[in-house]
Each structure stands twice: as structure tokens, then as C-alpha cells.
Motif scaffolding. Structure first.
Motif, short mmCIF file in Angstrom:
data_model
loop_
_atom_site.label_atom_id
_atom_site.label_comp_id
_atom_site.label_asym_id
_atom_site.label_seq_id
_atom_site.Cartn_x
_atom_site.Cartn_y
_atom_site.Cartn_z
N VAL A 81 -30.37 17.16 7.14
CA VAL A 81 -31.27 17.01 8.08
C VAL A 81 -32.02 18.28 8.38
CG1 VAL A 81 -32.26 15.80 10.10
CG2 VAL A 81 -30.48 14.68 8.82
N PRO A 82 -33.09 18.68 8.37
CA PRO A 82 -33.65 19.97 8.76
C PRO A 82 -33.68 19.94 10.49
CG PRO A 82 -35.29 18.90 7.20
CD PRO A 82 -34.15 17.86 7.53
N GLU A 83 -33.18 21.04 10.91
CA GLU A 83 -33.04 21.13 12.23
C GLU A 83 -34.15 20.84 13.33
OE1 GLU A 83 -30.66 24.25 15.35
OE2 GLU A 83 -30.94 24.81 13.20
N SER A 84 -35.23 21.13 12.82
CA SER A 84 -36.67 20.98 13.51
C SER A 84 -37.07 19.57 13.46
CB SER A 84 -37.56 21.82 13.29
OG SER A 84 -37.94 21.64 11.79
N ASP A 85 -36.53 18.65 12.82
CA ASP A 85 -37.07 17.26 12.44
C ASP A 85 -36.30 16.28 13.67
OD1 ASP A 85 -38.61 18.01 10.79
OD2 ASP A 85 -37.73 17.09 8.95
N PRO A 86 -36.92 15.12 13.99
CA PRO A 86 -36.30 14.36 15.11
C PRO A 86 -35.29 13.35 14.11
CG PRO A 86 -38.68 14.14 15.15
CD PRO A 86 -38.34 15.32 13.96
N LEU A 87 -34.17 13.15 15.04
CA LEU A 87 -33.19 12.62 14.59
C LEU A 87 -32.65 11.52 15.26
CD1 LEU A 87 -30.52 12.21 12.41
CD2 LEU A 87 -29.53 13.99 13.75
N VAL A 88 -32.15 10.05 14.67
CA VAL A 88 -31.90 9.17 15.44
C VAL A 88 -30.32 8.68 14.87
CG1 VAL A 88 -31.68 6.59 15.97
CG2 VAL A 88 -33.57 8.19 16.88
N LEU A 89 -29.38 8.95 15.54
CA LEU A 89 -27.90 8.38 14.79
C LEU A 89 -27.77 6.96 15.28
CD1 LEU A 89 -25.49 9.33 13.55
CD2 LEU A 89 -24.77 10.02 15.68
N VAL A 90 -27.23 6.38 14.28
CA VAL A 90 -26.92 4.59 14.38
C VAL A 90 -25.39 4.62 13.89
CG1 VAL A 90 -27.49 2.55 13.66
CG2 VAL A 90 -29.50 4.20 13.86
N ALA A 91 -24.57 3.86 14.71
CA ALA A 91 -23.24 3.67 14.43
C ALA A 91 -22.76 2.23 14.87
CB ALA A 91 -22.40 4.61 15.12
N HIS A 92 -21.94 1.51 14.16
CA HIS A 92 -21.43 0.59 14.33
C HIS A 92 -19.85 0.63 14.57
CE1 HIS A 92 -19.65 -3.72 12.23
NE2 HIS A 92 -20.40 -4.01 13.39
N SER A 93 -19.47 -0.38 15.30
CA SER A 93 -18.07 -0.58 15.71
C SER A 93 -16.99 0.75 15.96
CB SER A 93 -17.38 -1.43 14.57
OG SER A 93 -16.12 -1.99 14.81
N MET A 94 -16.05 0.63 14.97
CA MET A 94 -15.32 1.87 15.06
C MET A 94 -16.24 3.43 14.75
SD MET A 94 -12.69 3.73 12.32
CE MET A 94 -13.98 4.32 11.65
N GLY A 95 -17.15 3.37 13.90
CA GLY A 95 -18.27 4.17 13.95
C GLY A 95 -18.99 4.76 14.97
N GLY A 107 -25.71 17.08 19.96
CA GLY A 107 -26.70 16.56 21.13
C GLY A 107 -28.01 17.12 21.22
N PRO A 108 -27.99 18.37 21.08
CA PRO A 108 -29.55 18.80 21.32
C PRO A 108 -30.33 18.59 20.11
CG PRO A 108 -27.92 20.60 21.66
CD PRO A 108 -27.31 19.50 20.89
N ARG A 109 -29.98 18.22 18.91
CA ARG A 109 -30.87 17.73 17.82
C ARG A 109 -31.25 16.27 18.04
NH1 ARG A 109 -28.73 19.46 12.16
NH2 ARG A 109 -30.77 18.93 11.89
N LEU A 110 -30.57 15.28 18.61
CA LEU A 110 -30.80 14.14 18.84
C LEU A 110 -31.81 13.56 19.66
CD1 LEU A 110 -26.99 12.62 19.10
CD2 LEU A 110 -28.61 12.79 16.91
N ARG A 111 -32.85 12.61 19.14
CA ARG A 111 -33.87 12.12 20.04
C ARG A 111 -33.41 10.78 20.44
NH1 ARG A 111 -39.82 11.65 17.73
NH2 ARG A 111 -39.67 13.90 18.67
#
Length: 278
Positions: A81-95, A107-111
Motif C-alpha cells: 500500500v502506497p504510504e500516501s493513500d488512505p487505508l482501512v484495516l478490517v479484521a475478524h475474530s482472532m485477527g 496508526g498514522p497511516r490508517l483512516r
């Protein structure tokens, strides 16, 4: 691709300048997101992968702890993921445990962060999880041998067969419910058991991005009381966040399979900075 000297299989799809990275729950991989990904194909670039040892990723011989999984997730994001692009992280259960550890570095990269029925290490059910894990491991040791026989593999995987699309389940059956996949699931259960005391003593730093937690409100029969306690601890954690929202969802544990539209909708809201701060 190579990630921290481990080989992981990564699949990218979709289009746009926004990115969504998916972290699967215990015992599953990229295919657990099959029902959600098509709903976002015109909205963002989508990244799903198999943790080392699962699916099409390389096998592991050494123990891989929760912190190792988080380090792999961070390295994957940094590579893809390019550092300048908006990012959403999605995780399930143990993830969710893996994602929360990764958020400390991402942290600073996450929207935004979206957690689907994540494991709340503070819940009383995890007070004796090391003993529970040992019992589950003994059962899985037998399952590991039995899944060589396909009819028995289908019986052992009935919980996912009932909720995932038929083609997704067929892939899971071929890739995850095999002796090597069950062996990796056993490793991950032990990893969680080892991580719980450390996470309780030193919880991951809270995400500073908007965070949505979707909690399954339709528990399996006989687990109603346990699920209510888990949901309460999920809710308590969300209340500690600077920008968190708890939401009960009419679903069993696999929310991404039973309510993919809701999952895709919440991801879209997190990608939209105007909606995400409401």
C-alpha cells in the motif's frame, strides 16, 4: 510474496486510490472475505491474504506468535500500500488481536479500523483459555488425521459450510481443512493462549483512527450467556477509544459471510472522512 522470511499469498483486486486490507480469523484466510470483496470492487483497492501456513501461503515449521502475525501484516501493508493513500484495516475474530498489535505501528497511516466480532482478551472466558486451548488442541490432533478423508473433512467444517458461499467453501475445504491447515490452526490456538496474559498485562495502544466494532448478536445455541459477556467486553473496549463505535449485528460469528452488505457499508463509511467522524 516474501514477508519477514515467510511466504504469504496475497490477492489484490478493485480499483481506486483508497485501500482496504483484510485480516482473517483463526483457521481461515483470504477466502473468508469472498462475499465482501465484490461489493467494494468499484470503491477501493482490496488486499486479502493467507497468513503463513494457511491456504496458498508457504508452510511454517517454527512457532508463529500473535506479535509475529502482526509484524507480517505490517510488512505486507508497507510493501503493497502506497504510504500516501488512505487505508482501512478490517479484521475478524482472532485477527482482531493481530490487527490491534499492527495498529500500534500502522496508526498514522490508517483512516479507519473495522473489527468483526473480535476476541476481547479481557473477557472472563479467557481466564482459563490455556486449558481450553489444550483441550481444543487434543481434538484437533485427531481432526488433523481425519480430514485426509474428504467426507470427514466436510463434517469437521460444517460451521463454515453453512454460512459461506458454495464456491468459497469448496476452496476452504481444499486449502484450509487439510492436515497442514489444521496443524497451523493448532499453532494459532497455542499462540493466542500464550498472548492472552501478555495482552492483559500490556494491552495494545488504542487506535487513534475511527474504529467500528461489529458484534455478533446471534450466538450459537448454548453460547448465549458467554456471547453476552463477550459483547459487553467488546463494548467496554470501544468506550475507551477516542473515536469508537459499537454495533450489534444480527449475525453469527462469521459476520462477513452472513452480513456482507453491512460490512461493506461500514468500510465505505470509514473510507469517507466526512462520514467517519460523525
Amino acid at each position: 510474496m516474501a514477508v519477514n522470511q515467510r511466504s504469504v499469498h496475497v490477492e489484490e483486486s478493485g480499483r481506486g486510490t483508497d485501500w482496504v486490507v483484510f485480516e482473517a480469523g483463526q483457521g481461515l484466510g483470504r477466502t473468508s472475505w469472498d462475499a465482501v470483496i465484490p461489493l467494494l470492487a468499484d470503491r477501493a483497492r482490496l488486499v486479502a491474504y493467507d497468513r503463513a501456513g494457511f491456504g496458498r501461503s508457504g508452510r511454517t515449521t517454527e512457532p508463529v506468535g500473535v506479535d509475529d502475525m502482526a509484524a507480517d501484516l505490517v510488512a505486507l501493508v508497507e510493501a503493497v500500500v502506497p504510504e500516501s493513500d488512505p487505508l482501512v484495516l478490517v479484521a475478524h475474530s482472532m485477527g482482531g488481536l493481530v490487527a490491534r498489535r499492527a495498529v500500534e505501528r500502522l496508526g498514522p497511516r490508517l483512516r479507519g479500523l473495522l473489527l468483526l466480532d473480535p476476541t476481547p482478551e479481557s473477557a472472563p472466558v479467557y481466564d482459563t483459555f490455556s486449558r481450553t486451548a489444550a483441550k481444543v488442541d487434543r481434538v484437533l490432533s485427531m481432526t488433523q488425521a481425519l480430514v485426509r478423508f474428504r467426507p470427514l473433512a466436510r463434517m469437521a467444517s460444517g460451521n463454515v459450510r453453512r454460512v459461506f458461499p458454495a464456491d468459497t467453501y469448496a476452496t476452504m475445504l481444499a486449502e484450509d481443512f487439510v492436515p497442514a491447515g489444521i496443524a497451523q490452526t493448532r499453532k494459532e490456538i497455542r499462540a493466542v493462549a500464550a498472548a492472552i496474559p501478555r495482552l492483559r498485562a500490556e494491552p495494545p495502544g488504542p487506535p487513534v483512527c475511527p474504529t467500528v466494532l461489529l458484534s455478533a448478536s446471534r450466538p450459537a445455541k448454548g453460547r448465549e450467556r458467554q456471547q453476552a459477556v463477550i459483547a459487553e467486553h467488546q463494548r467496554r473496549w470501544v468506550r475507551t477509544l477516542p473515536d469508537g463505535r459499537f454495533e450489534g449485528v444480527d449475525s453469527g460469528h462469521f459476520i462477513q459471510a452472513e452480513q456482507p452488505g453491512i460490512v461493506a457499508d461500514r468500510i465505505g463509511h470509514l473510507l469517507d472522512p466526512v462520514v467517519a467522524v460523525e
